[in-house]
Design a protein around this motif. Structure first.
Motif, short mmCIF file in Angstrom:
data_model
loop_
_atom_site.label_atom_id
_atom_site.label_comp_id
_atom_site.label_asym_id
_atom_site.label_seq_id
_atom_site.Cartn_x
_atom_site.Cartn_y
_atom_site.Cartn_z
N LEU A 1 65.44 66.90 19.61
CA LEU A 1 67.00 66.23 18.76
C LEU A 1 68.24 66.69 20.37
O LEU A 1 67.71 67.57 20.73
CB LEU A 1 67.41 67.66 17.59
CG LEU A 1 66.71 67.34 16.51
CD1 LEU A 1 66.99 68.47 15.61
CD2 LEU A 1 66.33 66.26 15.87
N PHE B 1 64.15 74.28 16.21
CA PHE B 1 65.45 73.15 16.29
C PHE B 1 66.80 72.65 15.29
O PHE B 1 67.61 72.18 14.82
CB PHE B 1 64.84 71.74 16.56
CG PHE B 1 63.51 71.20 17.13
CD1 PHE B 1 63.01 72.41 17.91
CD2 PHE B 1 63.12 69.67 17.02
CE1 PHE B 1 62.14 71.90 18.76
CE2 PHE B 1 61.73 69.30 17.46
CZ PHE B 1 61.67 70.35 18.33
N VAL C 1 64.43 72.57 11.32
CA VAL C 1 63.40 71.17 11.65
C VAL C 1 63.19 72.26 13.63
O VAL C 1 63.79 73.10 13.45
CB VAL C 1 64.61 70.77 12.16
CG1 VAL C 1 63.66 69.88 13.68
CG2 VAL C 1 66.13 69.38 11.43
N SER C 2 62.25 71.70 13.53
CA SER C 2 61.27 72.50 14.40
C SER C 2 59.98 70.99 15.13
O SER C 2 59.51 69.87 13.98
CB SER C 2 60.43 73.02 14.35
OG SER C 2 59.02 73.25 12.99
N GLU C 3 58.72 71.32 15.62
CA GLU C 3 58.79 70.26 16.38
C GLU C 3 57.68 70.21 15.16
O GLU C 3 56.39 69.05 15.58
CB GLU C 3 57.70 71.28 17.11
CG GLU C 3 56.83 72.72 17.00
CD GLU C 3 56.01 73.03 18.50
OE1 GLU C 3 55.46 72.71 19.20
OE2 GLU C 3 56.30 74.10 18.89
N PHE C 4 57.65 71.29 14.30
CA PHE C 4 56.26 70.45 13.50
C PHE C 4 56.87 69.79 11.93
O PHE C 4 56.07 69.10 11.31
CB PHE C 4 56.03 72.26 12.57
CG PHE C 4 55.02 73.07 13.63
CD1 PHE C 4 53.97 72.83 13.81
CD2 PHE C 4 56.15 74.42 13.63
CE1 PHE C 4 53.26 73.77 15.04
CE2 PHE C 4 55.42 75.29 14.46
CZ PHE C 4 54.11 74.88 15.35
N GLY C 5 57.81 69.71 11.80
CA GLY C 5 58.81 69.09 10.59
C GLY C 5 59.84 68.77 10.19
O GLY C 5 60.54 70.46 11.20
N ILE C 6 60.33 68.05 9.55
CA ILE C 6 61.32 68.68 9.16
C ILE C 6 61.33 68.54 7.22
O ILE C 6 60.95 68.18 6.76
CB ILE C 6 62.50 66.54 9.02
CG1 ILE C 6 63.05 66.71 10.29
CG2 ILE C 6 64.06 66.88 8.30
CD1 ILE C 6 63.11 65.15 10.57
N ARG D 1 59.01 79.85 13.70
CA ARG D 1 58.63 78.21 14.30
C ARG D 1 59.00 77.19 13.19
O ARG D 1 58.92 76.31 13.70
CB ARG D 1 57.09 79.00 14.22
CG ARG D 1 56.16 80.18 15.25
CD ARG D 1 54.82 80.43 14.46
NE ARG D 1 54.35 78.92 14.50
CZ ARG D 1 53.25 78.61 13.36
NH1 ARG D 1 53.47 78.71 12.38
NH2 ARG D 1 52.69 77.34 14.06
N MET D 2 59.16 77.90 12.45
CA MET D 2 59.59 76.68 11.31
C MET D 2 61.25 76.07 11.45
O MET D 2 61.93 74.82 10.94
CB MET D 2 59.55 76.33 9.50
CG MET D 2 57.89 76.52 9.62
SD MET D 2 56.85 75.43 10.18
CE MET D 2 55.85 76.40 11.29
N LYS E 1 56.81 62.88 21.56
CA LYS E 1 57.18 63.85 20.38
C LYS E 1 59.12 63.59 20.77
O LYS E 1 59.31 62.95 21.13
CB LYS E 1 57.35 64.83 21.44
CG LYS E 1 55.83 66.21 21.18
CD LYS E 1 56.03 66.88 20.36
CE LYS E 1 54.62 67.47 20.54
NZ LYS E 1 53.60 68.22 19.86
N THR E 2 59.78 63.98 19.09
CA THR E 2 60.84 63.73 18.78
C THR E 2 61.65 64.94 19.51
O THR E 2 61.10 65.78 18.98
CB THR E 2 60.90 63.23 17.80
OG1 THR E 2 60.20 62.12 17.53
CG2 THR E 2 62.33 62.62 17.41
#
Lengths: 350, 350
Positions: B101, B135, B156-161, B131-132, B98-99
């Protein structure tokens, strides 16, 4: 073993040899992943037909749509011993950092009176058009909304993999509606009725720097323009859907919620089917999700083929409690299986 | 040397030490990539402020928004000698695939009477919500459409950019409009007027299995729902924009076409600015494109910093022929430069 599918004894229903090539010089390698619908008492399938030239020793090739080429298709060939070439899997290869498909897909209609024996049209229904579709069309879902059939399918070109849309009411004339979800995206399934004044769809962005191939929800005033994107189902570490997930055909309205059939693959690339239950008035709320698959690749025709260990669906027909799923087996042939909707709901972990 | 920029002698205009941390325990690491606008005779910038906790020897950390945490921010720490950790560059690291920041960004207003000396608000204008956006929010573009300011920014979140939108008319109350372009996507620049009845934007899907980080165009009836996606500018092999491209702020209407400033990076990660000229009535038609950058990282403050060799813009002000670009230098500080629009058009290769 949690497989809830009652497979058709007649499987596979359609194989590559049942489909006539669309162009002289190409052969049908795979017939797979059909959209499914009812029209005038018949069951229709919108097949994905994947074609390529006969293989030539020492070469790998990609057929690409090109309006300037004879027959409309140009074939690029690369020597297999070229150091700039890398072959990834049977579906794709890379040359100098660019990715190419080994087959070119179009969409073809097949018709049946009984839902089992299908007669395939001689000609394609939809082929790639324009710059965004030079690598073809794949995996069409068919939704019926206000009497119109709405087709959402994967469009592929050197610019990316995205979701295209077309509409038809007679399966003869098709109206193109452009790219409705930008790359990288696949597996777009429309809800067949509005929810609180908006149309909805599930779609599947692919992996990027952050996130992954998760199922997202979006809404639209007109089916063509989409916003309000939200993730609804991610992959699950250590489970059968650990590597990627994507929606099947249109979610099915039940008293308990929207039942969405989806595919999940694990890290070995084994594709199974599962189900999500989404709240009727707010489909971003996941009420339940399959802990175990509702269908797994177990039959010989599901285990071996162009890409083995794959059951993948983007088309189904609902008759009361009976759900007939049409699916691609091993990315090679088309099969059918029946489920009880009640049985799927009962197997969901609330 | 083709650099057409007349840099402000006062550069950098804003540095991390000019910005007060939003939360006790975090420090401002970078202030960069501002949106720019005029409001009530003043120049406003909507800064991206990137914060993180003070580094701790032997650990790498990621601050994540969490409404349940004290101050609303939870800090995840990982040991640098953990074999499951891989550090990619100063901005990101991976843990167990998992990526994350290394910094958490929000958007902060700064105001100026002369466009050079800015006073930074003490508090954030917009922070991640829901949730979205766990990050954070990054790189906001500001368009003025029918008297309303429309903000498009990276969520940005764990679900994407992806691309989020908000609107405001007074810079005090903001209306959130959800995610308007799904992942992986950044660099969404709205056109400030309708074209043939539709709103338009440029956006930038990121690389997937096929395609790349190219600039796409889309249209919308309402700025919230988007369709008609098409690629307009890809990367160019061997050039300064060989690795990625992305739009700057709103395209500028000129007699010759829409002038879109964009950034391009090469394979070494060196970010320059260039320009595209798009047809007025059909902005999917590229009339001209910079062969050489119009601005390159050459000053010390552009060459060294959090990420060196970067000039990146997502905010500008137009005054007749004068284009004032505000830009992030080395992902660390905010600078300004003036251009002649006529000069940029003359440098474009038709």
């Amino acid at each position: 073993m949690t497989d809830l599918a009652e497979r058709f004894p007649e499987n596979p229903l359609l194989r590559p040899e049942d489909v006539r090539p669309s162009i002289e010089g190409l052969r049908v390698e795979c017939v797979l992943n059909p959209g499914a619908f009812r029209h005038q008492e018949r069951t229709g399938l919108l097949l994905r037909v994947a074609e390529r030239p006969a293989p030539r020793d020492g070469f790998v090739s990609t057929p690409v749509l090109d309006p300037c080429a004879e027959n409309g298709v140009r074939v690029l060939e690369f020597r297999t011993d070229d150091p700039d070439l890398s072959r990834l899997d049977p579906r794709v290869f890379q040359y100098r950092g660019k990715t190419y498909l080994t087959t070119l897909s179009h969409l073809r209609l097949a018709w049946s009176a009984d839902g089992v024996r299908f007669i395939v049209d001689e000609e394609p229904a939809l082929i790639g058009e324009g710059r965004m579709e030079t690598f073809g069309l794949e995996d069409c879902r068919v939704a019926r909304i206000d009497g119109t059939y709405c087709l959402t399918f994967t469009v592929v070109s050197e610019f990316g993999i995205a979701v295209g849309m077309a509409t038809t009411s007679d399966w003869k004339a098709f109206q193109r509606r452009g790219v409705i979800v930008p790359p990288e995206n696949k597996d777009c399934a429309l809800f067949e009725e509005k929810i609180r004044g908006n149309f909805y769809c599930l779609h599947r962005p692919s992996a990027g720097a952050i996130g992954g191939p998760y199922i997202w929800l979006a809404h639209s005033p007109d089916l063509i323009h989409w916003g309000g994107h939200r993730a609804v189902a991610a992959t699950r570490r250590g489970k059968w859907d650990s590597n990627r997930v994507g929606a099947g055909a249109s979610p099915i309205r039940t008293d308990e919620g929207w039942l969405a059939i989806y595919h999940g693959a694990d890290n070995a690339g084994r594709y199974c089917l599962g189900a999500l239950l989404l709240a009727l008035e707010d489909p971003s709320r996941v009420l339940a999700r399959s802990e175990e698959p509702i269908m797994e690749p177990v039959e010989e025709y599901e285990r071996r083929g162009f890409v083995g260990d794959v059951v993948f669906t983007n088309g189904h027909i609902v008759d009361g409690d009976q759900l007939t799923i049409y699916y691609g087996a091993s990315d090679t042939a088309i099969c059918g299986a029946r489920f009880s909707i009640r049985g799927i709901l009962d197997a969901l972990s609330h």
